[in-house]
Write a protein that holds these residues in place. Sequence first.
Motif, PDB file in Angstrom:
ATOM      1  N   VAL A 172      49.985  -5.692  83.254  1.00  0.00           N
ATOM      2  CA  VAL A 172      49.806  -4.384  83.875  1.00  0.00           C
ATOM      3  C   VAL A 172      50.290  -3.277  82.941  1.00  0.00           C
ATOM      4  O   VAL A 172      49.627  -2.244  82.778  1.00  0.00           O
ATOM      5  N   ALA A 173      51.442  -3.476  82.313  1.00  0.00           N
ATOM      6  CA  ALA A 173      51.968  -2.472  81.384  1.00  0.00           C
ATOM      7  C   ALA A 173      50.999  -2.259  80.220  1.00  0.00           C
ATOM      8  O   ALA A 173      50.762  -1.120  79.784  1.00  0.00           O
ATOM      9  N   GLU A 174      50.429  -3.338  79.725  1.00  0.00           N
ATOM     10  CA  GLU A 174      49.451  -3.240  78.633  1.00  0.00           C
ATOM     11  C   GLU A 174      48.220  -2.441  79.056  1.00  0.00           C
ATOM     12  O   GLU A 174      47.746  -1.555  78.332  1.00  0.00           O
ATOM     13  N   GLU A 175      47.722  -2.739  80.241  1.00  0.00           N
ATOM     14  CA  GLU A 175      46.522  -2.042  80.712  1.00  0.00           C
ATOM     15  C   GLU A 175      46.795  -0.561  80.959  1.00  0.00           C
ATOM     16  O   GLU A 175      45.957   0.288  80.659  1.00  0.00           O
ATOM     17  N   LEU A 176      47.952  -0.236  81.516  1.00  0.00           N
ATOM     18  CA  LEU A 176      48.286   1.166  81.749  1.00  0.00           C
ATOM     19  C   LEU A 176      48.362   1.939  80.440  1.00  0.00           C
ATOM     20  O   LEU A 176      47.971   3.120  80.372  1.00  0.00           O
ATOM     21  N   THR A 177      48.847   1.304  79.391  1.00  0.00           N
ATOM     22  CA  THR A 177      48.869   1.948  78.076  1.00  0.00           C
ATOM     23  C   THR A 177      47.454   2.209  77.580  1.00  0.00           C
ATOM     24  O   THR A 177      47.147   3.280  77.035  1.00  0.00           O
ATOM     25  N   GLU A 178      46.558   1.249  77.796  1.00  0.00           N
ATOM     26  CA  GLU A 178      45.179   1.376  77.321  1.00  0.00           C
ATOM     27  C   GLU A 178      44.421   2.497  78.026  1.00  0.00           C
ATOM     28  O   GLU A 178      43.606   3.191  77.430  1.00  0.00           O
ATOM     29  N   ILE A 179      44.687   2.708  79.319  1.00  0.00           N
ATOM     30  CA  ILE A 179      43.881   3.682  80.075  1.00  0.00           C
ATOM     31  C   ILE A 179      44.542   5.048  80.163  1.00  0.00           C
ATOM     32  O   ILE A 179      43.965   5.974  80.738  1.00  0.00           O
ATOM     33  N   GLY A 180      45.734   5.198  79.627  1.00  0.00           N
ATOM     34  CA  GLY A 180      46.365   6.510  79.595  1.00  0.00           C
ATOM     35  C   GLY A 180      46.648   7.049  80.981  1.00  0.00           C
ATOM     36  O   GLY A 180      47.411   6.461  81.751  1.00  0.00           O
ATOM     37  N   ASP A 181      46.016   8.175  81.322  1.00  0.00           N
ATOM     38  CA  ASP A 181      46.257   8.825  82.611  1.00  0.00           C
ATOM     39  C   ASP A 181      45.360   8.289  83.725  1.00  0.00           C
ATOM     40  O   ASP A 181      45.301   8.877  84.806  1.00  0.00           O
TER      41      ASP A 181
END
Length: 769
Positions: free
Chosen positions: A660-669
């Motif tokens: 989840v942390a990785e994906e949140l970094t990828e999608i920004g806002d």
Amino acid sequence: MAPRESSSTLAEALRAEQRHVSMVYDRLDAARERAASALSAEHRRGGPGGTHQARLERDISAAEHARRFAQLTSLERGLCFGRVDDTGGETYYIGRTGLRDAHNELVLIDWRAPAARPFYTATPSDPGPLVRRRHLHTRGRTVVGLDDEVFDLTRLSEPDRRGLVGEAALMAALRRGRTGRMGDVVATIQAEQDQVIRSGLAGALVVQGGPGTGKTVAALHRAAYLLYTHRDTLARRGVLVIGPNAVFLRYIGQVLPSLGETDVVLTTVGEMFPGVRATAADTPEAAVVKGDTRMADVVAAATRDRQRVPGGDLEVLIDVRTSVRDGVEVAVERMALRIDHATCVRARDRARAVRSPHNVARKLFVDTALTALAHDEARRLDMPPLDAEDLRHARAALWSQPPVRQALDALWPELTPARLVGDLLSDPALLYPAARAGGLREEEATALLRPPGSPWTAGDVPLLDEAAELLGEDDVTGRASARDAARDRREAERYAAEVLTITGVGETELVEAAELADRTAGDGGERTTADRAAADRRWAYGHVIVDEAQELSAMAWRMVMRRVPARSLTVVGDIAQTGSAAGARSWGEMLDPYVKGRWRETRLLVNYRTPAQIMAVATGVLRAVAPTQEPPVSVRDGDTPPRALRVPAADLPTMLPALVAEELTEIGDGRLAVLTPDARHLEIAALLPGAAATLTPDALDSPSAVLTVTQAKGLEFDSVIIIAPEEILTQSPKGGQDLYVALTRPTRRLTVVHHAPLPDLLTGEHFTD
């Protein structure tokens, strides 16, 4: 696509468009100032003094100015978003409302006006009268970007050719991150969506569209278009929008106000009965039974079962003489009154014969029984025959005695919908006879049984609505008040018509006398159509929009149709995504009982949301679970192919938070959703304490949310992580449809996490590891 523009070309084009946009905002400010000044002037005229007509004039005028000011205020964002140049050399600007300059020249065309339609319908193969279409992107009141689509380069002047800029506006909009709210698409409506929006008001329009085809937002823009085009018909009756859950309603909630429309009520099936907000879930077995129209017969049988007669004669012990002992009135002499069984039967049958609702017919039953008791009392007291006046007093005296009321209430009780349905579903002695009378099998009745005091489910709400129709209200006082109100209303409309004439507002044709009288009804305060409609179960709407309509049961449709006697509906959904066991298998199955021959279907086949690589995975599932349904065609490729990660169950608590942390970094806002099987929702939510995990309206304000597939219906996210697809597939008879829904929620990234082998219908060739 226009040639890539130089920085100087773009800068000059931006300056030119900024001049026009700034002028348009100046006109908006002027209109706001006029509305605010007029409203302030009306408030200064306030106070209770003056004649009734003078007070009514103030109230009506203030309500209209307040409404206009609120409408103008809602139009601030993206006021002007388009420009068209036609073959006649004319240029027009398109926006959220129509505005004129100081010389009464049109400087902005309302997007709903016929003159604006080419902006939406022009295509390279059929441009109509257009030479060029330009999209204007603004931030606040500043023009920050332009996109040109040229249909006939030879008709453009040389300066205009040199000034071509930008890229397709739709693609730019699709690349933007999700925000937890649906944005309006008024600037990027496509031709097939425009056909939906501008379809006629009469009859039922079915918008069948797969995931990402824009059917929901097209339907909302249709509401705004209909309110604009048919203002005289819909302004007084309003529009009802029914969505699948509160999160969805919050998600779409800003679309219509941003388009300048407020005469709309947003609700869910679970909130359509006053005082009830049903969020509990039925078992699939109970949902199927509750959704069947045989339940109308079951509720009717339960109602008739509460209209009883005693096994023999009815005997009531009444107080004949009382005395006061220690300050308490006690009986010192009693008398047994009797109504023979045959008279009880006649009283019941006579009350039933009038075919009035239960609580209304109850008055006739009680009056007949009291008359028989009064005559029996007179005989026992050796009194002469009772005349009409004596009989009236005798009935009133008998009704004042608790034993009489208790005896008659036991035979024909006054019932509320909550009491009738609650008792029916929790008492086998009531349920099984009613179920047999309604045509249910014993095992179907057993599926309905639940403990007393259970919370209401969405499947209960149509039953409550059915009960309310059957029970009615014994409201003699209310009917008299209604007659008085009708008389006052006629007088108010007469005054309102005079006010419109005096003030000149009537000449604008923007408002009718009846509408203004509506707004100031009651306490004289401002009440919108939406305010009044939401408070009235029996309100008849001018138009109803049902989103995720494939989820509604036949009983829910029965309830919806009561709200729209004119049968003017927009039905939005996708049969392939039906997840409810009681939902639709075809549109005809649900609509033919009400609008046979009067409903038409439009299919949206272009998927603007889901990247092609992800849609390829979803299409494999669709072909397995709904082979007759046509998948929508994606218009774009994604930047990241979908992933399938096999994770041992023991590693999930460590692996999932990191993913989840990785994906949140990828999608920004952007926004991320973790979609889980129903049975594992709490377990997965516990692994992600920072994510929203309850179905509240503000759940999507969080960057990440843990949801079941049902909760995610109608929503979209930049990134989606699906947990245990094999469990989603087997959790219900509609598990395949649930998996299809889950796979089509992302706009950018998809990850499937599994510990068992991938199901066969999830072809591995479309995934990376």
